[in-house]
Design an enzyme around this catalytic site. Sequence first.
Site, PDB file in Angstrom:
ATOM      1  N   TRP A 125       0.863  -1.125   0.067  1.00  0.00           N
ATOM      2  CA  TRP A 125      -0.029   0.061  -0.014  1.00  0.00           C
ATOM      3  C   TRP A 125       0.829   1.145  -0.010  1.00  0.00           C
ATOM      4  CZ3 TRP A 125      -1.784   2.854   4.791  1.00  0.00           C
ATOM      5  CH2 TRP A 125      -1.097   2.706   5.914  1.00  0.00           C
ATOM      6  N   ASP A 126       2.115   1.110   0.313  1.00  0.00           N
ATOM      7  CA  ASP A 126       2.911   2.251   0.281  1.00  0.00           C
ATOM      8  C   ASP A 126       2.887   3.092  -1.194  1.00  0.00           C
ATOM      9  OD1 ASP A 126       3.733  -0.016   1.864  1.00  0.00           O
ATOM     10  OD2 ASP A 126       6.017   0.775   2.038  1.00  0.00           O
ATOM     11  N   GLU A 182       0.714  -2.974  12.573  1.00  0.00           N
ATOM     12  CA  GLU A 182       0.679  -4.422  12.365  1.00  0.00           C
ATOM     13  C   GLU A 182       1.298  -5.138  13.883  1.00  0.00           C
ATOM     14  OE1 GLU A 182       3.739  -4.624   9.554  1.00  0.00           O
ATOM     15  OE2 GLU A 182       2.104  -4.989   7.921  1.00  0.00           O
ATOM     16  N   LYS A 186       2.836   0.071  16.230  1.00  0.00           N
ATOM     17  CA  LYS A 186       4.389  -0.076  15.550  1.00  0.00           C
ATOM     18  C   LYS A 186       4.313   1.361  14.658  1.00  0.00           C
ATOM     19  CE  LYS A 186       6.210  -2.687  11.595  1.00  0.00           C
ATOM     20  NZ  LYS A 186       5.894  -3.632  10.555  1.00  0.00           N
ATOM     21  N   GLN A 187       3.011   1.901  14.232  1.00  0.00           N
ATOM     22  CA  GLN A 187       3.276   2.888  13.256  1.00  0.00           C
ATOM     23  C   GLN A 187       1.743   3.820  13.248  1.00  0.00           C
ATOM     24  OE1 GLN A 187       3.398  -0.285  10.273  1.00  0.00           O
ATOM     25  NE2 GLN A 187       2.613   1.365   8.767  1.00  0.00           N
TER      26      GLN A 187
HETATM   27  O1  IFM Z   1       3.510  -1.359   3.824  1.00  0.00           O
HETATM   28  C1  IFM Z   1       4.570  -1.402   5.035  1.00  0.00           C
HETATM   29  C2  IFM Z   1       3.869  -1.777   6.366  1.00  0.00           C
HETATM   30  O2  IFM Z   1       2.773  -0.665   6.545  1.00  0.00           O
HETATM   31  C3  IFM Z   1       4.608  -1.827   7.462  1.00  0.00           C
HETATM   32  N1  IFM Z   1       5.854  -3.041   7.100  1.00  0.00           N
HETATM   33  C4  IFM Z   1       6.491  -2.665   5.995  1.00  0.00           C
HETATM   34  C5  IFM Z   1       5.582  -2.366   4.855  1.00  0.00           C
HETATM   35  C6  IFM Z   1       6.513  -2.191   3.578  1.00  0.00           C
HETATM   36  O3  IFM Z   1       6.945  -0.807   3.719  1.00  0.00           O
END
Ligand code: IFM
Length: 710
Positions: free
Chosen positions: A313-314, A454, A565-566
Site C-alpha cells: 500500500w506504500d 501490525e 508500530k506506526q
Molecule cells: O507497508 C509497510 C507496512 O505498513 C509496514 N511494514 C513494512 C511495509 C512495507 O513498507
Amino acid sequence: MSWTISENKFGKSRAVSRGNKFLLANGYMGYRGTLDGDDKHDFVALSLAGLYDGVAGKWRETVNAPDPLFLRAYCDGEPLLASEADEFSQSLDMRRALLTVRTCFKKCGVSIKSERIVHFERMRELGSRVVIHADEAVKLRVEAGINGDVWDLNGPHLKDMRFSFNENGIRCECKTQELGVPLSTSLCFSLKPTSVESGEMSAKFFYDVELEAGEEFILDRIAYVGFGEHSSPSEDTAFADISAGYDAFFKSHIESWERLWDVHDVRLVGDRRAQLALRYSIYHLLILTPRTEGQSIAARGLSGQTYKGAVFWDTEIFLLPFFAVNDLDVARRLIEYRIKCLDGARQKAASYGYDGAFYAWESQDGFDACSDFNVTDVFTHRPVRTYFKDKQIHISGDVAYALIKYLSRSSDISILYDGGLEKLIECARFFYSYSRFNHTKCRYELLDVIGPDEYHERVNNNAFTNMMAKFTADAAVEWLEKVRISNPELGAEMDKKFGCDLAKKLADWKDKLYLFDEKDGVIEQFDGYFGLEDVKVDEVRSRLVKKNEYWGGSGGVATATRVIKQADVIAMLVLFGDRFSSSVVQKNHEFYLPYTEHGSSLSASMYAMSAIRMSKPDEAWQWFVKTATVDLSGKSKQWAGEVYIGGTHPAAAGGAYLTAVYGFAGLTFDEGQVAFLPKLPKKIRAMYLTVTQNGERKKVKITREGAKFL
Ligand code: IFM
C-alpha cells in the site's frame, strides 16, 4: 548547492547501508552503491523491476541479474581494494545521478576514479568509466567483466548460464529457475583486452597495463541488461555502438536528469541539510519511476530483494502523491497496475470465500507473495505465523482511495472506463462481503482485521480500515451512478455483472457500517484498544530480551499493550483530513504519539502531516527530517525477528515530499484547481516548486505570506 552526498571513510561494516545509500536506478533496474571489486559478500546487486522467481521451498522474489560492472585492479599480484585504500571517498551527485568512487593506493602510487551511471532514458543500459592515474611508473593488471555469482536472499534464481565473447565484449545468457525467462547481460569495453577468461559463473577481460608517472589508463564500459522479449540488445542501444563513445552516452543521461530536475525539484530556502535530504528523497522517487505499462513500485524500491520485491500500500498512499503533482502519466500507470492485478485480487477474495477484490498485501503482479510466516522468532528460530496477508484488508480500500485521488486530480474519467470502475466496485463488494451484521447493535462491522499497526493482529473494527471501507463504498456508489450517465454501455455492463441493485445495496450497507468509537475526542484504534495495558514505548522497549525481537505477533512485547508500530488512527486522520476538525487531529496526535514506536518508516510523515494540520509546522519539522533522512542515516530497522528487511525506503521518501509539498506548502487540488495554504516552519523562509496543471508547468514561490506563480 546541496546536490551531493558523500562519505570519506570506508567502513567494512557499512557495506549494506552503502549499497542502499548510493543506489543508482532508473525504474527498470537498480544497481546498488557498492564498490568496484565488490562481490555478493558485499551485497552487490543489479535488481530488476517486476521479474520474479521462486526457488522450491523459498520465498519468491525479484531477480538480481549478473553483475556487469565487476572490476578489480591488481598491483604486484595484490588486489587494490577500497578497504585497503589510503584515501577513499564515495559520492552521489544527484543532479546528474552519477556515482563516483575515488581511491588512492600509496604503496603503488596509483589513484583510481571510478564513475558509474544507470542511464535514465536508455533504461536497459548502464555504464562506467574508470580512470587509473599513475603517480609513479607502475605495472598493473586490471580485470573486468560479468560476475554471475550474485547476491540473493532466496536464490539462486539463474540457471543455464553461458558466456560468449567477441573482441569488444562479453555476453552472459541465462534463464530464471522457475519460469525459464531468458535474461542476458551484455558488456562492451572501450579497449581490447590482453587476454580473456571464462568460468562457470563469470567471464572477464584482462588488461596488462604499464603506466609511466603521470599517465592514465581509462576504461569505459557500457552494459545492457534485458529479459523476456528484450533479452537481446536491439541495434539502437549504446551497447551496440560504444564507438559512439561513452561521452555521448553519459551526456544524454545528464540531459535526461536536467529535464527531470527542472520539473521535480523542490527548493527549500533556509536549511541546507534539509534541502539535501528532500532532494535525496526526490531523487529516490525519480529513480523508481515505473517505465513500462502496468508497472508499479516495490516497497524497497530497486535496492534488492527485501519484501520479495513486492508492491505494498506504500505506493498508493505514499508514492502516488509525488507523481500526481507533475507526472500524471506515471500516476496513471500506478493505478493501471492494480487494474492489471484485479483478477489476482478476485482470486484471493474467492480463496477466502469472499466476493469482489481482496488485493495482495505483497503484490507480485497480483499474486500475493506475503508468506504465512513473515517473521522468524529470535529465541526459537521458528517461523512466526503472521496474518498480514489474510487480515490487512485495508489494502483494497487503499487501492480504491488512490484511484479516486488520481481521478479528482486528473479528471481522467477514461481510467474508469479502462477497468477502474470495475476495480472500484470489486473493492467495495469485497468489504461488503467481509462485513458481518451485528444484530444487537444493528450495524455492519469489519471483524478480525489488521490495521496499519501490525503489532495488533486480528482485531475488530479498526478505525482506519472501517473508514477506508466506507470511503470505497461511497466512491463506488457515486461513480457507478455517474458512469451510468456518461457511459451507459459500461453502466449496463456493470449492472449485468453485478446486478442492478448493487448501488442501492452498497448505499444501504455503508450507511449502516460502524466506523469507530471515541472517548473525549480520541478515536479508539480498534475495539478494546483503550483497555490494553497503558505503557509507553520506552517501557515496552525496556522489556525486550533481545535487540531484534519482534514486537508483535502472538507473544510480542507490544501485543498486549497500547504501543503501536506506526501511525494508524493518525494516518486515517491525515488521509480523511477534510472530515475531521483540527482539534480532533490534535487530541489524537497527542494521545497516540507516546504509544507509537515508529517501527515502520511509513509512520513519521503521517505525524508530520497531522502536526501541520494542527498548525504546528515546527513540530512537523522533526518528523519531516526523520522521514527524509531514513536512507541517508541508514538508521532504519534491518531485521524483523531473523528476517532481513533492509533496503531503501521509498515510502519514507514519498512521505518527505508529501510533507514538504502538501504539508508545508499546503498544496491542494480541490475541484481541479491548484491552491496553496502554506504553513512554513521557522527553518524555511521560502520554497520553490513546479506544479503541472492542464499540461502546463507552473513555477511557484511559497512564502509565509502565500504562494506566487512565477
Ligand atoms: O507497508 C509497510 C507496512 O505498513 C509496514 N511494514 C513494512 C511495509 C512495507 O513498507
